[in-house]
Design a protein around this motif. Structure first.
Motif, PDB file in Angstrom:
ATOM      1  N   ARG A 676       0.844  -1.216  -0.049  1.00  0.00           N
ATOM      2  CA  ARG A 676       0.143   0.011  -0.118  1.00  0.00           C
ATOM      3  C   ARG A 676       1.030   1.409  -0.071  1.00  0.00           C
ATOM      4  O   ARG A 676       1.919   1.183   0.254  1.00  0.00           O
ATOM      5  CB  ARG A 676      -1.011  -0.279   1.185  1.00  0.00           C
ATOM      6  N   THR A 677       0.289   2.493  -0.471  1.00  0.00           N
ATOM      7  CA  THR A 677       0.773   3.611  -0.174  1.00  0.00           C
ATOM      8  C   THR A 677       0.024   4.579   0.939  1.00  0.00           C
ATOM      9  O   THR A 677      -1.223   4.671   0.595  1.00  0.00           O
ATOM     10  CB  THR A 677       0.803   4.422  -1.576  1.00  0.00           C
ATOM     11  N   LEU A 678       0.615   4.999   1.736  1.00  0.00           N
ATOM     12  CA  LEU A 678       0.108   5.763   2.865  1.00  0.00           C
ATOM     13  C   LEU A 678       0.698   7.525   3.093  1.00  0.00           C
ATOM     14  O   LEU A 678       1.850   7.413   2.401  1.00  0.00           O
ATOM     15  CB  LEU A 678       0.129   5.374   4.239  1.00  0.00           C
ATOM     16  N   ARG A 679      -0.295   8.279   3.061  1.00  0.00           N
ATOM     17  CA  ARG A 679       0.235   9.651   2.924  1.00  0.00           C
ATOM     18  C   ARG A 679       0.249  10.107   4.421  1.00  0.00           C
ATOM     19  O   ARG A 679      -0.907  10.384   4.948  1.00  0.00           O
ATOM     20  CB  ARG A 679      -0.234  10.469   2.290  1.00  0.00           C
ATOM     21  N   ARG A 680       1.237  10.443   5.224  1.00  0.00           N
ATOM     22  CA  ARG A 680       1.334  10.824   6.369  1.00  0.00           C
ATOM     23  C   ARG A 680       0.754  12.485   6.499  1.00  0.00           C
ATOM     24  O   ARG A 680       1.531  13.109   6.004  1.00  0.00           O
ATOM     25  CB  ARG A 680       2.676  10.726   7.147  1.00  0.00           C
ATOM     26  N   VAL A 681       0.038  12.641   7.504  1.00  0.00           N
ATOM     27  CA  VAL A 681      -0.529  14.033   7.862  1.00  0.00           C
ATOM     28  C   VAL A 681       0.441  14.708   8.790  1.00  0.00           C
ATOM     29  O   VAL A 681       0.443  14.197   9.772  1.00  0.00           O
ATOM     30  CB  VAL A 681      -1.970  13.915   8.141  1.00  0.00           C
ATOM     31  N   THR A 682       1.106  15.709   8.339  1.00  0.00           N
ATOM     32  CA  THR A 682       1.978  16.436   9.432  1.00  0.00           C
ATOM     33  C   THR A 682       1.451  17.915   9.263  1.00  0.00           C
ATOM     34  O   THR A 682       0.513  18.556   8.732  1.00  0.00           O
ATOM     35  CB  THR A 682       3.374  16.368   8.659  1.00  0.00           C
ATOM     36  N   LEU A 683       1.921  18.408  10.631  1.00  0.00           N
ATOM     37  CA  LEU A 683       1.820  19.803  10.951  1.00  0.00           C
ATOM     38  C   LEU A 683       3.314  20.475  11.105  1.00  0.00           C
ATOM     39  O   LEU A 683       3.350  21.017  12.081  1.00  0.00           O
ATOM     40  CB  LEU A 683       1.139  19.991  12.184  1.00  0.00           C
ATOM     41  N   ALA A 684       3.719  20.800  10.079  1.00  0.00           N
ATOM     42  CA  ALA A 684       5.214  21.275  10.158  1.00  0.00           C
ATOM     43  C   ALA A 684       4.792  22.770  10.356  1.00  0.00           C
ATOM     44  O   ALA A 684       5.699  23.508  11.159  1.00  0.00           O
ATOM     45  CB  ALA A 684       5.797  21.452   8.734  1.00  0.00           C
ATOM     46  N   ASP A 685       3.901  23.205   9.811  1.00  0.00           N
ATOM     47  CA  ASP A 685       3.480  24.907  10.312  1.00  0.00           C
ATOM     48  C   ASP A 685       2.023  24.948  10.739  1.00  0.00           C
ATOM     49  O   ASP A 685       1.295  25.009  10.139  1.00  0.00           O
ATOM     50  CB  ASP A 685       3.852  25.706   9.011  1.00  0.00           C
ATOM     51  N   ALA A 686       1.923  24.633  12.058  1.00  0.00           N
ATOM     52  CA  ALA A 686       0.545  24.581  12.637  1.00  0.00           C
ATOM     53  C   ALA A 686      -0.073  25.871  12.361  1.00  0.00           C
ATOM     54  O   ALA A 686      -1.262  25.891  12.141  1.00  0.00           O
ATOM     55  CB  ALA A 686       0.643  24.374  14.028  1.00  0.00           C
ATOM     56  N   GLU A 687       0.663  27.101  12.623  1.00  0.00           N
ATOM     57  CA  GLU A 687      -0.310  28.487  12.162  1.00  0.00           C
ATOM     58  C   GLU A 687      -0.716  28.556  10.756  1.00  0.00           C
ATOM     59  O   GLU A 687      -1.704  28.935  10.420  1.00  0.00           O
ATOM     60  CB  GLU A 687       0.821  29.631  12.440  1.00  0.00           C
ATOM     61  N   ARG A 688      -0.013  28.044   9.828  1.00  0.00           N
ATOM     62  CA  ARG A 688      -0.328  28.151   8.503  1.00  0.00           C
ATOM     63  C   ARG A 688      -1.483  26.912   7.954  1.00  0.00           C
ATOM     64  O   ARG A 688      -2.472  27.504   7.348  1.00  0.00           O
ATOM     65  CB  ARG A 688       0.937  27.701   7.515  1.00  0.00           C
ATOM     66  N   ALA A 689      -1.472  25.788   8.683  1.00  0.00           N
ATOM     67  CA  ALA A 689      -2.262  24.676   8.651  1.00  0.00           C
ATOM     68  C   ALA A 689      -3.711  25.281   9.145  1.00  0.00           C
ATOM     69  O   ALA A 689      -4.543  25.303   8.409  1.00  0.00           O
ATOM     70  CB  ALA A 689      -1.932  23.572   9.331  1.00  0.00           C
ATOM     71  N   GLU A 690      -3.681  25.997  10.192  1.00  0.00           N
ATOM     72  CA  GLU A 690      -4.997  26.518  10.912  1.00  0.00           C
ATOM     73  C   GLU A 690      -5.475  27.643   9.994  1.00  0.00           C
ATOM     74  O   GLU A 690      -6.700  27.651   9.975  1.00  0.00           O
ATOM     75  CB  GLU A 690      -4.778  27.193  12.276  1.00  0.00           C
ATOM     76  N   THR A 691      -4.769  28.354   9.254  1.00  0.00           N
ATOM     77  CA  THR A 691      -5.123  29.404   8.246  1.00  0.00           C
ATOM     78  C   THR A 691      -6.074  28.726   7.291  1.00  0.00           C
ATOM     79  O   THR A 691      -7.028  29.256   7.040  1.00  0.00           O
ATOM     80  CB  THR A 691      -4.079  30.332   7.922  1.00  0.00           C
ATOM     81  N   VAL A 692      -5.380  27.692   6.810  1.00  0.00           N
ATOM     82  CA  VAL A 692      -5.953  27.073   5.712  1.00  0.00           C
ATOM     83  C   VAL A 692      -7.199  26.287   5.940  1.00  0.00           C
ATOM     84  O   VAL A 692      -8.598  26.583   5.249  1.00  0.00           O
ATOM     85  CB  VAL A 692      -5.042  26.080   5.137  1.00  0.00           C
ATOM     86  N   PHE A 693      -7.318  25.738   7.339  1.00  0.00           N
ATOM     87  CA  PHE A 693      -8.607  24.930   7.641  1.00  0.00           C
ATOM     88  C   PHE A 693      -9.499  26.364   7.776  1.00  0.00           C
ATOM     89  O   PHE A 693     -10.777  26.018   7.670  1.00  0.00           O
ATOM     90  CB  PHE A 693      -8.345  24.247   9.187  1.00  0.00           C
ATOM     91  N   GLU A 694      -9.372  27.446   8.409  1.00  0.00           N
ATOM     92  CA  GLU A 694     -10.234  28.395   8.679  1.00  0.00           C
ATOM     93  C   GLU A 694     -10.624  29.023   7.232  1.00  0.00           C
ATOM     94  O   GLU A 694     -11.867  29.077   7.067  1.00  0.00           O
ATOM     95  CB  GLU A 694      -9.592  29.593   9.472  1.00  0.00           C
ATOM     96  N   LEU A 695      -9.763  28.963   6.277  1.00  0.00           N
ATOM     97  CA  LEU A 695     -10.312  29.468   4.960  1.00  0.00           C
ATOM     98  C   LEU A 695     -11.136  28.565   4.312  1.00  0.00           C
ATOM     99  O   LEU A 695     -12.337  28.920   3.716  1.00  0.00           O
ATOM    100  CB  LEU A 695      -9.033  29.495   4.079  1.00  0.00           C
ATOM    101  N   LEU A 696     -10.840  27.602   4.371  1.00  0.00           N
ATOM    102  CA  LEU A 696     -11.817  26.222   3.618  1.00  0.00           C
ATOM    103  C   LEU A 696     -13.086  25.715   4.387  1.00  0.00           C
ATOM    104  O   LEU A 696     -13.964  25.426   3.869  1.00  0.00           O
ATOM    105  CB  LEU A 696     -10.784  24.936   3.431  1.00  0.00           C
TER     106      LEU A 696
END
Length: 722
Positions: A676-696
């Motif tokens: 199988r192929t798995l894609r690990r979910v990471t939070l290298a930049d939590a602040e940027r990730a939070e901004t994207v989540f809030e946008l979407l």
């Protein structure tokens, strides 16, 4: 006086203001006498022990020096003088700070016989912030900022505009003199018989200000220490919020790679008229439960301070101080806490008495309000904790007072004890008035806030009870887990995997494809609740969200304990189409908001099921093959490669969902660890990730609409099932 090396001995008494340096050797203790002591006077002590004054000699200490100079200019703006400050990072390694304040005094200071400029730049514990009336509130206290920077600079030039003239003076490692050329390596001639503050130009009528430019001494600071542009911009933005109307300009002329100024001079300007209310809005990222509430008030206290009298004696004197308190706060739907505290606009990242008073008042007010509304809120006998109240809080706390007492020169902790009760009283009075207000908006927001605090309390208590039980349920207790969970047999968390699958059809295939020893399956129905817009209570009431949290078994929100998670991996297995991507995004939003430590630990994955199955017919000695592809481009390339080799391709099969695969295909492509192929979910930049989540996923529609419109041309229409 020569100094002989001796063995290091303990010094029991040391006169104030004098540093002693003792060398280590093997000499006899009997030879130790006063002549072995080296007296470091004035700025010499700063150069010998810079860490005592600036914390370190790396980039952090380098930035601390710059803050000292900037804060002197900010103190002028805080006193109501000067509306702009410029900070310039020059290409030659120097930094310059310009302000339009009153300018450092140029007249003679009577005790030393030196000009005010030289006193400020060369004498420790000298300045206008010791109760002389020049500053009612300032960030400075110890009077060592400018002089320490001067001592640790290979060159410092200062110019002062006052009385229609521009006065200038230069220093080399704290020693005044004249440079014959540009830069720190130019020939330097120190003053011998007497120093001189020279007139170097004319100033426009009515114009005052100070310009300080210095080169940090490479003998003091580490080779890789350099000014942090992003940190400087952040501090400038922060200060512009704290002093409404003040304009700060940051200009970078260094052309360093990987910086905004890499291709040429880069300048950013900050000015905010909304004060700390606007600052709070800027810091907050989650949807609001309350508006920004402003709590303001003052208090007085008396403290005894030593004052230098006319005879040169330090006399204990009682003085009355006034402390102004200004707090802006708002609660959001999230559970992260962002609290910034300041004393006279100086950040106190480690808190102090003002933060302690704020938290003390919060706890007192909310406990009282929950007691009054206990029946409506169904509180019972449970007690709310500080963390329950702080969940989702964004706050900016500022106090202003003369001569604040900090713990250490780095000013990270406020130590003035009387401030605690003053802040507590102001916050208690103003916040109680807000929570008990009869205005319609205030009443509605207060009700939502109390509901949120109670939900946080119940969530914490539930998590605590869960910790007291065994991590794994016995066979007798297994019915407490959702019935639709198809659990695995292994109790080894390092091996176990939880697949969250989309729908019952995928569950049926997955049951046949999994290894039941260590792979568990949890089906969800359709698209779960968008928790970015929902409250904590709504999230806990949602059956799918509650089932996921219950199955993982580690709690949620700030009570989440990653060590209690029942599975080593959580794998999101959704269809390889737009709907599947949407469901995966909703699931990731749930994990990001309420189980973030699991993501940060790298234990959340997204399965990568194939889009196509290509069957290649046997040809000659070549055996038949089955190839899986994951994108349209990959499918076309694969077919083209086989056709060029003369191989026959059967009609490619396109999977619209996981349920279209048989068990062997699903196991081979998506579930079997060897293939199988798995894609690990990471939070290298939590602040940027939070901004994207809030946008979407957030409740603000306009930015999301703009994003969708601007990205429409990138949409692959073939992936839409219609």
């Amino acid at each position: 006086m020569s100094v002989r090396p001796i063995s290091l001995l303990k010094i029991r008494h040391r006169p104030a203001g004098v540093a002693f340096v003792v060398s280590r050797s093997t000499a006899s203790k009997d030879e130790y006498s006063a002549r072995h002591l080296q007296v470091l006077e004035g700025l010499e002590a700063v150069r010998k022990r810079p860490g005592m004054y600036i914390g370190s000699t790396d980039g952090r200490g380098l930035m601390h020096c710059l803050w000292e100079i900037i804060d002197n200019s900010v103190d002028e703006a805080l006193a109501g003088v000067g509306e702009r400050i410029d900070v310039i990072l020059h290409g030659d390694g120097s930094v310059e700070v310009r302000d339009r304040g009153r300018g450092i005094p140029i007249d003679i200071e009577p005790r030393t016989g030196l000009t005010g400029v030289e006193v400020a730049m060369t004498k420790l514990h000298a300045g206008g912030k010791f109760g002389g009336g020049s500053y009612t509130a300032s960030g400075g206290l110890h009077g060592v900022g400018a002089s320490v920077v001067n001592a640790l600079s290979s060159r410092l030039d200062i110019e002062v505009d006052r009385a229609g003239k521009t006065y200038g003076m230069s220093f080399r490692r704290g020693e005044p003199g004249i440079f014959k050329g540009e830069g720190p390596d130019a020939p330097f001639e120190p003053f011998v018989n007497g120093s001189e503050l020279r007139v170097v130009g004319k100033a426009k009528r009515g114009v005052t200000g100070t310009r300080t430019r210095y080169w940090a001494d490479p003998h003091i600071f580490m080779k890789d220490a350099e000014f942090d542009y992003e940190g400087l911009v952040g501090r400038a933005r922060q200060t512009s919020f704290l002093i409404p109307g003040l304009e700060l300009a940051i200009r970078d002329e260094r052309r360093l790679p990987n910086t905004p100024g890499a291709d040429g001079p880069h300048e950013e300007t900050f000015k905010h008229d909304g004060g700390i209310s606007e600052f709070t809005e800027f810091l907050a990222s989650d949807p609001a439960v309350t508006e920004v509430w402003r709590l303001e008030g003052t208090g007085t206290f008396t403290e005894t301070v030593p004052v230098l009298d006319d005879q040169g004696h330090m006399t204990p004197t009682e003085v009355e101080r006034e402390c102004g308190v200004d707090v802006a706060l708002r609660w959001g739907t999230g559970y992260d806490t962002k609290v910034r505290s300041f004393v006279n606009i100086i950040a106190t990242p480690k808190g102090g008495t003002h933060l302690a008073g704020f938290e003390q008042a919060l706890l007192k007010v909310f406990r009282k309000q929950l007691e009054v509304n206990a029946r409506r809120l169904k509180v019972g006998n449970d007690k709310v904790d500080k963390d329950d109240i702080l969940a989702g809080l964004t706050a900016v706390i500022t106090v202003r007072l003369a001569e604040p007492q900090f713990e250490g020169q780095t000013k990270e902790v406020l130590g003035t004890s009387a401030v605690r009760q003053i802040v507590a009283k102001v916050v208690e009075t103003e916040l109680t008035a807000r929570l008990t207000s009869t205005k319609r908006d205030d009443k509605a927001q207060s009700a939502l806030l109390l509901d949120k605090v109670v939900a946080e309390m119940k969530s914490r208590i539930s998590a605590r009870l869960h910790k007291e039980t065994q991590r794994r349920k016995t066979a007798l207790e297994s019915s407490s887990l959702p019935g639709k969970l198809k659990d695995c047999r292994s109790t080894d968390v390092s091996r176990t995997e939880l697949f969250i699958v989309e729908g019952d059809s995928a569950l049926g295939t997955g049951m046949a494809a999994r290894n039941s020893e260590y792979q568990a399956l949890l089906p969800i129905r359709g698209k779960i609740l968008n928790v970015q817009k929902a409250s904590v209570g709504d999230m806990l009431k949602n059956a799918e969200c509650a089932a996921i949290i219950q199955v993982i078994g580690a709690g949620s929100g700030r009570t989440f304990d990653v060590d209690l998670a029942r599975y080593g991996k959580v794998i999101l297995m959704t269809d390889a189409d737009v709907d599947g991507a949407h469901i995966r995004t909703l699931l990731l939003t749930l994990f990001f908001r309420y189980m973030r430590p699991l993501v940060e630990a790298g234990r959340v994955y997204a399965a990568m099921p194939p889009l196509h199955r290509i069957e290649v017919a046997a040809s000659g000695r070549a055996k038949g093959e089955v190839i899986y592809t994951y994108t349209e481009d990959q499918m076309r390339k694969t077919i083209g490669d086989f056709q060029r080799k003369g191989r026959t391709i059967k009609q490619p099969q396109r999977y619209k969902g996981l349920g279209e695969m048989d068990a062997d295909q699903l196991a081979e492509t998506t579930m079997e660890p060897r293939h199988r192929t798995l894609r690990r979910v990471t939070l290298a930049d939590a602040e940027r990730a939070e901004t994207v989540f809030e946008l979407l996923m957030g409740s603000d529609v306009a930015p999301r609409k703009e994003f969708l419109v601007s990205s429409a041309d990138q949409l692959d229409t073939e992936r839409i099932d219609a």
